[in-house]
Write a protein that holds these residues in place. Structure first.
Motif, mmCIF file in Angstrom:
data_model
loop_
_atom_site.group_PDB
_atom_site.id
_atom_site.type_symbol
_atom_site.label_atom_id
_atom_site.label_comp_id
_atom_site.label_asym_id
_atom_site.label_seq_id
_atom_site.Cartn_x
_atom_site.Cartn_y
_atom_site.Cartn_z
ATOM 1 N N UNK A 827 0.813 -1.214 0.000
ATOM 2 C CA UNK A 827 0.000 0.000 0.000
ATOM 3 C C UNK A 827 0.846 1.265 0.000
ATOM 4 N N UNK A 828 2.060 1.187 0.542
ATOM 5 C CA UNK A 828 2.835 2.409 0.708
ATOM 6 C C UNK A 828 4.226 2.363 0.072
ATOM 7 N N UNK A 829 5.077 1.441 0.511
ATOM 8 C CA UNK A 829 6.499 1.518 0.169
ATOM 9 C C UNK A 829 6.765 1.420 -1.327
ATOM 10 N N UNK A 830 6.035 0.593 -2.045
ATOM 11 C CA UNK A 830 6.311 0.426 -3.477
ATOM 12 C C UNK A 830 6.000 1.691 -4.277
ATOM 13 N N UNK A 831 5.275 2.635 -3.629
ATOM 14 C CA UNK A 831 4.935 3.893 -4.309
ATOM 15 C C UNK A 831 5.742 5.071 -3.766
ATOM 16 N N UNK A 832 6.541 4.843 -2.748
ATOM 17 C CA UNK A 832 7.256 5.927 -2.077
ATOM 18 C C UNK A 832 8.563 6.222 -2.802
ATOM 19 N N UNK A 833 8.817 7.502 -3.046
ATOM 20 C CA UNK A 833 9.997 7.871 -3.832
ATOM 21 C C UNK A 833 11.302 7.497 -3.132
ATOM 22 N N UNK A 834 11.299 7.440 -1.810
ATOM 23 C CA UNK A 834 12.528 7.114 -1.085
ATOM 24 C C UNK A 834 12.724 5.623 -0.896
ATOM 25 N N UNK A 835 11.631 4.881 -0.765
ATOM 26 C CA UNK A 835 11.772 3.485 -0.357
ATOM 27 C C UNK A 835 11.376 2.476 -1.433
ATOM 28 N N UNK A 836 10.968 2.945 -2.615
ATOM 29 C CA UNK A 836 10.584 1.971 -3.636
ATOM 30 C C UNK A 836 11.787 1.419 -4.387
ATOM 31 N N UNK A 837 12.930 2.072 -4.285
ATOM 32 C CA UNK A 837 14.129 1.603 -4.982
ATOM 33 C C UNK A 837 14.803 0.496 -4.174
ATOM 34 N N UNK A 838 14.815 -0.754 -4.681
ATOM 35 C CA UNK A 838 15.412 -1.849 -3.898
ATOM 36 C C UNK A 838 16.918 -1.704 -3.709
ATOM 37 N N UNK A 839 17.567 -0.879 -4.526
ATOM 38 C CA UNK A 839 19.000 -0.646 -4.337
ATOM 39 C C UNK A 839 19.254 0.293 -3.161
ATOM 40 N N UNK A 840 18.234 1.082 -2.834
ATOM 41 C CA UNK A 840 18.373 2.000 -1.716
ATOM 42 C C UNK A 840 17.906 1.369 -0.417
ATOM 43 N N UNK A 841 16.825 0.584 -0.497
ATOM 44 C CA UNK A 841 16.324 -0.078 0.708
ATOM 45 C C UNK A 841 15.612 -1.373 0.357
ATOM 46 N N UNK A 842 16.139 -2.458 0.882
ATOM 47 C CA UNK A 842 15.461 -3.751 0.841
ATOM 48 C C UNK A 842 15.210 -4.174 2.274
ATOM 49 N N UNK A 843 13.967 -4.472 2.633
ATOM 50 C CA UNK A 843 13.708 -4.870 4.027
ATOM 51 C C UNK A 843 14.408 -6.173 4.377
ATOM 52 N N UNK A 844 14.607 -6.388 5.649
ATOM 53 C CA UNK A 844 15.184 -7.657 6.112
ATOM 54 C C UNK A 844 14.182 -8.786 5.917
ATOM 55 N N UNK A 845 12.903 -8.471 6.107
ATOM 56 C CA UNK A 845 11.850 -9.471 5.969
ATOM 57 C C UNK A 845 10.540 -8.783 5.629
ATOM 58 N N UNK A 846 9.613 -9.560 5.072
ATOM 59 C CA UNK A 846 8.249 -9.091 4.837
ATOM 60 C C UNK A 846 7.299 -10.191 5.283
ATOM 61 N N UNK A 847 6.411 -9.842 6.191
ATOM 62 C CA UNK A 847 5.362 -10.782 6.616
ATOM 63 C C UNK A 847 4.119 -10.526 5.785
ATOM 64 N N UNK A 848 3.551 -11.592 5.212
ATOM 65 C CA UNK A 848 2.375 -11.465 4.347
ATOM 66 C C UNK A 848 1.093 -11.491 5.172
ATOM 67 N N UNK A 849 1.057 -10.735 6.248
ATOM 68 C CA UNK A 849 -0.060 -10.780 7.187
ATOM 69 C C UNK A 849 -1.339 -10.220 6.602
ATOM 70 N N UNK A 850 -1.231 -9.246 5.709
ATOM 71 C CA UNK A 850 -2.422 -8.578 5.191
ATOM 72 C C UNK A 850 -2.924 -9.174 3.875
ATOM 73 N N UNK A 851 -2.248 -10.218 3.402
ATOM 74 C CA UNK A 851 -2.650 -10.863 2.147
ATOM 75 C C UNK A 851 -2.557 -12.373 2.319
ATOM 76 N N UNK A 852 -3.325 -12.929 3.266
ATOM 77 C CA UNK A 852 -3.171 -14.350 3.601
ATOM 78 C C UNK A 852 -3.536 -15.297 2.464
ATOM 79 N N UNK A 853 -4.415 -14.899 1.581
ATOM 80 C CA UNK A 853 -4.857 -15.789 0.505
ATOM 81 C C UNK A 853 -3.946 -15.741 -0.712
ATOM 82 N N UNK A 854 -2.978 -14.831 -0.701
ATOM 83 C CA UNK A 854 -2.060 -14.701 -1.837
ATOM 84 C C UNK A 854 -0.609 -14.672 -1.370
#
Length: 891
Positions: A827-854
């Protein structure tokens, strides 16, 4: 425009539509006063016009706010309301557990062994195993009142040990007296059992001598006034009242408030516990016999019913995440609670209390806009995060019908026939909700001290804030529910969180991207922050492996007779296959009957556990032989298999088994990291943890406001000038991404969750008010995972109250951008000018808590985007359910 060129037509309907939309947004979002505080820094309370700021509070703790509208003009309105008053029905019972509520001498050995064995390994005939189902019944004195005496803890619960500054066995007391001789002299003369009742005041404090006379009449001998000027100090001496003179050059209430925490710190560091009181408290009984003394801070509450006083969990509904009931739209809950009342609170002489006082004294001295009550509330309710290390002090909320605020006195007790003075006399009342403080205090004193006075005495002149129509927080916010909900579902305040990503180094570090050494690294508090001191963990006794050695030594007869012992034997066998040099083990649980969970497990193992070489540090709990076999083929040998573990038997719930194995691991001295299969790992998370808490958990929140908490205001118009009640609000933590240290407190939490899940399954997976803390979650059919989420967060957040004793864990919430959930990303990071660039920021982990069926499909897209550099991998997905490669291809 060139000559002869026609001007393009203006699309007036479009512009009008945009303007109308903005107008509707203004109506919806900005007219609601509750919205104003949603983006406040959680550790820097704002001072909006609807709240009490530091300049509006006088030196001795009296409330000096004025009404938003003249009280006289609204008196007729409140009088009409009073004509329709009702009564409150309260069941009064004499508790069978009054008296000595302390643990029995054998409680410590039971605490250390989840199977309830004695130190010699034998099983007591009447000891309940930690794995027995526990239907927890939270106390509600507004429904059933059991008196004011301290009560024993509920079955199996015990308070966190207090780290006292002064050893109780030492004859020499007070301690650390060098440079504090004057205070130590007062304490030697006045303190009883190393405790004092203390009031901070100057000679201008209204009613100070009437207050002092009231305390003397009750026979409270261990009473001392901290005098802020010579005039008061000398007059108290003439009246034979103990006084400790504090040199005070402060001008204005803010600086006086700053001194209050320093004063309490001085008492605590001498080993003296302080029952700190404002002078607008009417005492009716000696308070000391009615204190539990099982928490670092024991306080009155501004709450007016069980949910506001003790806290509750409230669902946040984000419709953008999907329409289906099993989508992630209702995943998040918020913990909500009314402010602790600074009119009277016991600060035990513990190291945690000293840390709290150090932090608050520093903050009051360096933050001009900080309101003292809001500050210390947020320090107590919320977790450590980034470089903010909280004190870890435990909290007990005093019984609101015994240690009473004036809202409860005049809107509840006054209207409750079963609480008349012949049946119940409160300990004290803080006159905090009413402007006519002295008048209300006199009415209370007259009613309870004069034999012939009737309850009508409390009604004299009571027109504002006196009717019986008390409403819960949910009822008060019903008309504004959309705004209260919507104010945070789309909140995106990333100031503190983004600083946490870059180690506080800002753009300098960002330029280095993920390769910069400060990226997501644990941050220590600044040397001058007032937060340097860390807690000393209460490690599980013994050496690693002691518990399992005792388990393997049990007789064959005990093994055959005890199902829980058989669980322990399987768990210990798995522990033996873990890397002996690894400090922390990952624990992953998957139900073989849940196809999505099995797919997610395979995905996590192949692309996370194996990729980062974590196989020897991971154990898997499952009920499927096929799953166990596949796991072993991938190199994870530590499997705990319970075949056929489905159904209504508590031992047949994979969630129960997960928490049982976690409990056993902690008892064996092994920290565990609970990892849900629906997780994407981009690195081994362990090096990025702080290691300064019993529990370090991911958050269901998505920005500073939601993940770290804020000061939320509830509007009760019936209270007129005191209508705005402050309190804490923070989004829940994730039991699918949490590290539990091998401490007594983390062990107590794991045991509590395991037993509650067991009871939930045995009771047919239907909740009731008997086993959840709020009406919203009662009578609801939940999945095991949903109840796990509820039970885990209640154990984390709810304070001790009545016979419920919190596990008392020191908690830390992980950075929401480094350890992200799928709402934060999609909802947010993939559209954010500072944090959408994976070369600038890649999270340590992502929990799929809000999309359990996918979960599996989105996990694949996340890996392609962050790890493989496929820039369009996330574009086809919606914020909520739907989209993805298949949808894009079909389109």
């Amino acid at each position: 425009m060139a000559p002869g060129t026609s001007r393009p037509p203006v699309r007036r309907p479009l512009i009008a539509g945009v303007l109308f939309g903005l107008f509707l947004a203004t109506l919806r979002g900005h007219w609601d006063s509750l919205r104003r505080t949603h983006d406040a820094n959680p550790f820097h309370a704002s001072t909006g016009k609807h709240k009490l700021g530091p300049t509006e509070r006088d030196a001795h703790g009296w409330d000096a706010r004025v009404s938003g509208e003249d009280a006289k003009t609204s008196a007729d309105f409140f009088k009409r309301r009073a004509e329709g008053q009702t009564t409150h029905d309260v069941r009064v019972e004499v508790s069978s557990t009054r008296g000595d509520f302390k643990q029995h001498e054998d409680a410590a050995s039971v605490l250390d062994d989840p199977l309830g064995r004695k130190d010699d390994g034998s099983f007591p005939t009447e000891q309940v195993s930690w794995f027995e189902p526990l239907t927890l019944r939270y106390p509600d004195p507004f429904d059933t009142f059991r008196g004011c005496e301290p009560t024993k803890a509920s079955d199996g619960l015990s308070a966190r040990p207090l780290d006292l500054v002064a050893d109780p066995s030492d004859a020499e007391w007070p301690v650390n007296c060098a440079g504090h001789e004057a205070l130590c002299d007062v304490l030697r003369r006045v303190a009883i059992d190393r405790e004092v009742l203390a009031a901070v005041a100057n000679s201008a404090a209204p009613g100070i001598f009437e207050f002092v006379d009231g305390i003397k009449k009750l026979g409270v001998k261990n009473f001392v006034v901290v005098a802020l000027d010579d005039a008061l100090h000398e007059e108290l001496g003439k009246r034979s009242v103990a006084s400790y003179r504090v040199k005070n050059d402060a001008v204005g209430s803010h600086k006086v408030s700053a001194q209050k925490f320093s004063i309490v710190k001085e008492f605590v560091e001498r080993g003296c516990s302080v029952l700190l009181t404002d002078t607008d408290v009417a005492y009716l009984r000696n308070p000391f016999p009615f204190l539990f003394r099982d928490a670092d801070v024991e306080s009155m509450s501004d709450g007016w019913d069980a949910s506001s006083a003790f806290g509750f969990l409230e669902t946040v509904d984000d419709a953008s995440l999907g329409r289906a009931f099993d989508s992630g739209r209702r995943r998040a809950k918020t913990f909500r609670v009314a402010a602790l009342n600074s009119g009277m609170w016991l600060v035990m002489a513990t190291r945690a209390s000293a840390r709290l006082m150090t932090t608050m004294a520093h903050r009051m001295a360096t933050e001009p806009d900080l309101w003292d009550q809001a500050g210390y509330n947020l320090e107590l309710w919320f977790a450590s995060r980034d470089d903010i290390r909280v004190s870890g002090a435990t909290v007990r909320v005093l019984n609101p019908l015994c240690f009473v605020n004036s809202k409860v006195m005049f809107r509840f007790i006054r209207h409750a026939p079963e609480l008349r003075k012949d049946k119940h006399v409160p300990i004290a009342m803080h006159s905090n909700y009413h402007t006519d403080k002295a008048f209300k205090m006199k009415r209370v004193a007259e009613y309870y001290t004069k034999p012939d006075a009737t309850v009508d005495v409390l009604s004299k002149g009571c027109l504002v804030g006196c009717d019986a129509d008390l409403k819960s927080v949910t009822q008060l916010e019903r008309d504004a529910k959309a705004n209260v909900n919507d104010a945070i579902v789309g909140s995106k305040k990333w100031a503190d969180g983004s600083e946490g990503v870059w180690g506080g180094k800002g753009a300098t570090a960002r330029a280095g991207g993920n390769a910069h050494p400060s990226h997501c690294e644990p941050r220590a508090p600044g040397a001058s922050s007032g937060r340097v001191a860390a807690y000393t963990p209460h490690a599980v006794p013994g050496k690693r492996g002691d518990f399992c050695a005792k388990t393997f030594a049990t007789s064959k007869r005990d093994r055959d007779d005890d199902a829980h012992l058989r669980i322990a034997l399987k768990a210990c066998a798995a522990f033996a296959k873990l890397d002996p040099n690894a400090e922390t083990a990952f624990l992953v649980a998957a139900d073989g009957g849940d196809a999505r969970a099995v797919r997610a497990l395979d995905d996590l193992l192949q692309h996370g556990i194996v990729k980062f070489g974590l196989e020897s540090r991971t154990m898997v709990v499952t009920n499927s032989d096929r799953v166990a076999s596949d796991v072993r083929k991938l190199g994870v040998q530590a499997t705990v298999l319970f075949e056929g573990s489905r159904g209504d038997d508590s031992s047949h719930s994979v969630v129960f088994l997960k928490w049982s194995v976690a409990t056993l691991a902690l008892a064996d001295g092994r920290p565990v990291f609970l990892l849900d299969p629906a997780t994407v790992l981009f690195a081994d998370p362990l090096p990025f943890l702080h290691g300064d808490a019993d529990v370090e958990a991911g958050t269901d929140g998505w920005d500073d406001t939601t993940a770290y908490g804020y000061d939320h205001v509830v509007d009760d118009p019936a209270m007129d000038w005191s209508r705005f009640c402050h309190g804490g609000r923070v989004v829940t933590n994730d039991p699918g991404f949490v590290k539990l240290a091998a401490t007594k407190e983390a062990l107590a939490l794991a045991k509590l969750v395991a037993r509650r899940v067991a009871a939930f399954v045995v009771n047919g997976r239907l909740t009731s008010l008997a086993n959840v803390h709020t009406e919203e979650n009662a009578g609801v059919s939940m999945t095991d995972l949903e109840f796990e989420h509820l039970a885990f967060n209640e154990a984390l957040f709810l304070p001790s109250h009545g016979d419920y004793v919190s596990p008392g864990v020191v908690k830390r919430v992980l950075n929401y951008l480094c350890f992200a959930n799928s709402k934060t990303i999609f909802r947010f990071a993939r559209k954010d000018r500072r944090f959408k660039d994976p070369n600038e920021h890649t999270p340590i982990s992502v929990r799929l808590t809000y999309h359990p069926n996918e979960a599996v499909e989105r996990a694949d897209a996340l890996r392609r985007y962050y790890a493989e550099g496929e820039t369009g991998a996330l574009l086809s997905w919606r914020d909520g359910e739907g989209g993805g490669d298949a949808a894009a291809a079909a389109a």
